[in-house]
Design a protein around this motif. Structure first.
Motif, PDB file in Angstrom:
ATOM      1  N   MET A   7       0.817  -1.208   0.000  1.00 12.83           N
ATOM      2  CA  MET A   7       0.000   0.000   0.000  1.00 12.83           C
ATOM      3  C   MET A   7       0.863   1.276   0.000  1.00 12.83           C
ATOM      4  N   ILE A   8       0.516   2.215  -0.867  1.00 11.00           N
ATOM      5  CA  ILE A   8       1.224   3.503  -0.909  1.00 11.00           C
ATOM      6  C   ILE A   8       0.178   4.623  -0.854  1.00 11.00           C
ATOM      7  N   LYS A   9       0.631   5.820  -0.516  1.00 13.90           N
ATOM      8  CA  LYS A   9      -0.303   6.948  -0.388  1.00 13.90           C
ATOM      9  C   LYS A   9      -0.102   7.886  -1.573  1.00 13.90           C
ATOM     10  N   VAL A  10      -1.175   8.249  -2.227  1.00 12.28           N
ATOM     11  CA  VAL A  10      -1.066   9.160  -3.370  1.00 12.28           C
ATOM     12  C   VAL A  10      -1.147  10.590  -2.851  1.00 12.28           C
ATOM     13  N   LEU A  11      -0.111  11.385  -3.137  1.00 18.09           N
ATOM     14  CA  LEU A  11      -0.092  12.767  -2.643  1.00 18.09           C
ATOM     15  C   LEU A  11      -0.633  13.746  -3.678  1.00 18.09           C
ATOM     16  N   SER A  12      -0.390  13.436  -4.958  1.00 21.56           N
ATOM     17  CA  SER A  12      -0.970  14.292  -6.002  1.00 21.56           C
ATOM     18  C   SER A  12      -1.094  13.503  -7.307  1.00 21.56           C
ATOM     19  N   GLY A  13      -1.956  14.005  -8.179  1.00 21.68           N
ATOM     20  CA  GLY A  13      -2.163  13.363  -9.482  1.00 21.68           C
ATOM     21  C   GLY A  13      -3.272  12.319  -9.468  1.00 21.68           C
ATOM     22  N   ASP A  14      -4.284  12.546  -8.624  1.00 26.16           N
ATOM     23  CA  ASP A  14      -5.401  11.585  -8.498  1.00 26.16           C
ATOM     24  C   ASP A  14      -6.048  11.246  -9.848  1.00 26.16           C
ATOM     25  N   ASP A  15      -6.096  12.242 -10.737  1.00 20.96           N
ATOM     26  CA  ASP A  15      -6.797  12.023 -12.018  1.00 20.96           C
ATOM     27  C   ASP A  15      -6.013  11.131 -12.970  1.00 20.96           C
ATOM     28  N   ASN A  16      -4.760  10.885 -12.658  1.00 23.42           N
ATOM     29  CA  ASN A  16      -3.921  10.088 -13.570  1.00 23.42           C
ATOM     30  C   ASN A  16      -3.781   8.631 -13.141  1.00 23.42           C
ATOM     31  N   LEU A  17      -4.629   8.213 -12.221  1.00 25.77           N
ATOM     32  CA  LEU A  17      -4.495   6.836 -11.707  1.00 25.77           C
ATOM     33  C   LEU A  17      -5.439   5.899 -12.443  1.00 25.77           C
ATOM     34  N   SER A  18      -5.007   4.640 -12.596  1.00 24.06           N
ATOM     35  CA  SER A  18      -5.902   3.628 -13.181  1.00 24.06           C
ATOM     36  C   SER A  18      -6.978   3.294 -12.151  1.00 24.06           C
ATOM     37  N   ALA A  19      -8.118   2.803 -12.640  1.00 28.90           N
ATOM     38  CA  ALA A  19      -9.212   2.450 -11.716  1.00 28.90           C
ATOM     39  C   ALA A  19      -8.799   1.219 -10.918  1.00 28.90           C
ATOM     40  N   PRO A  20      -9.170   1.158  -9.635  1.00 27.55           N
ATOM     41  CA  PRO A  20      -8.780  -0.026  -8.845  1.00 27.55           C
ATOM     42  C   PRO A  20      -9.503  -1.278  -9.329  1.00 27.55           C
ATOM     43  N   PRO A  21      -8.781  -2.387  -9.530  1.00 28.84           N
ATOM     44  CA  PRO A  21      -9.449  -3.620  -9.930  1.00 28.84           C
ATOM     45  C   PRO A  21     -10.203  -4.255  -8.756  1.00 28.84           C
ATOM     46  N   PHE A  22     -10.938  -5.290  -9.058  1.00 30.74           N
ATOM     47  CA  PHE A  22     -11.783  -5.941  -8.050  1.00 30.74           C
ATOM     48  C   PHE A  22     -10.983  -6.385  -6.814  1.00 30.74           C
ATOM     49  N   GLU A  23      -9.792  -6.987  -7.052  1.00 28.97           N
ATOM     50  CA  GLU A  23      -8.959  -7.504  -5.934  1.00 28.97           C
ATOM     51  C   GLU A  23      -8.618  -6.364  -4.960  1.00 28.97           C
ATOM     52  N   GLU A  24      -8.314  -5.197  -5.534  1.00 28.42           N
ATOM     53  CA  GLU A  24      -7.925  -4.063  -4.689  1.00 28.42           C
ATOM     54  C   GLU A  24      -9.116  -3.541  -3.881  1.00 28.42           C
ATOM     55  N   ILE A  25     -10.277  -3.466  -4.524  1.00 27.13           N
ATOM     56  CA  ILE A  25     -11.468  -2.979  -3.805  1.00 27.13           C
ATOM     57  C   ILE A  25     -11.819  -3.941  -2.672  1.00 27.13           C
ATOM     58  N   GLN A  26     -11.609  -5.238  -2.947  1.00 27.63           N
ATOM     59  CA  GLN A  26     -11.882  -6.228  -1.905  1.00 27.63           C
ATOM     60  C   GLN A  26     -10.999  -6.001  -0.681  1.00 27.63           C
TER      61      GLN A  26
END
Ligand code: FES
Length: 191
Positions: free
Chosen positions: A46-65
């Motif tokens: 796990m890492i923390k996003v500090l900036s650039g939220d709009d440039n991230l890929s959508a989380p896949p199912f495994e990650e949401i779980q």
């Protein structure tokens, strides 16, 4: 090419859009904790996003779980599942190889202490004797039961020879339905 900035070192890496963040960091030999090998099942990376939220890929199912659908609150993503399409800054400050190593060693020591109990020789010998006794008893019981119908007299009315194990009868042989039908046929053909 998108740029990935690492906090707190300030190091900037170029990253291919098809490569996930964990693999890119590994290419640079930058340590990020991971115990599932990047399959998205441990949540260690796990890492923390500090900036650039709009440039991230959508989380896949495994990650949401694993993390839930609360990125807008926590700003946390799994490095092994995250790809970026533009400039992003992430915080990897809690991935420290030395503290992780120490923690792992401490855990191993505690595990060894708690699980492995060394028995004294006297204790082992006593257990062996106990087990031998139990085994002998079992064998004795088995011998008593073996061929018990031979030991029991046929005369059941004799009060001096009461019924023994299994009623003093030879056990009937197992007969299946098919076998009984065959026997019946044999009998009929003999008549
Ligand atoms: S490495 Fe295990 S979830 Fe990312």
């Amino acid at each position: 090419m998108p740029k990935l900035t690492l906090h707190p070192s300030g190091q900037v890496l170029e990253i291919n859009e098809n490569l996930n963040v964990l693999d890119r960091l590994r290419e640079e030999e930058i340590y990020v904790r991971s115990s599932c090998g990047g399959t998205g099942s441990c949540s260690d990376c796990m890492i923390k996003v500090l900036s650039g939220d709009d440039n991230l890929s959508a989380p896949p199912f495994e990650e949401i779980q694993l993390l839930g659908n609360v990125f807008h609150l926590t700003k946390e993503r799994l490095a092994c599942q995250l790809k970026i399409s533009g400039d992003v800054t992430v915080d990897i400050s809690h991935h420290n190889i030395e503290t992780d190593q120490e923690r792992r060693e401490k855990k191993n020591k505690e595990f060894i202490k708690s699980k492995i109990k060394v028995k004294k020789k006297a204790q082992v010998d006593a257990e062996y004797v106990e087990r031998e006794k139990e085994r002998e008893e079992r064998m004795k019981e088995r011998d008593e039961w073996k061929g018990h119908w031979k030991k029991s007299p046929a005369n059941r009315d004799d009060p001096m020879n009461p019924k023994r194990l299994g009623g003093g009868k030879r056990p009937k042989l197992f007969k299946s339905v098919e076998r009984e039908e065959l026997d019946k046929k044999d009998d009929d053909s003999e008549k």
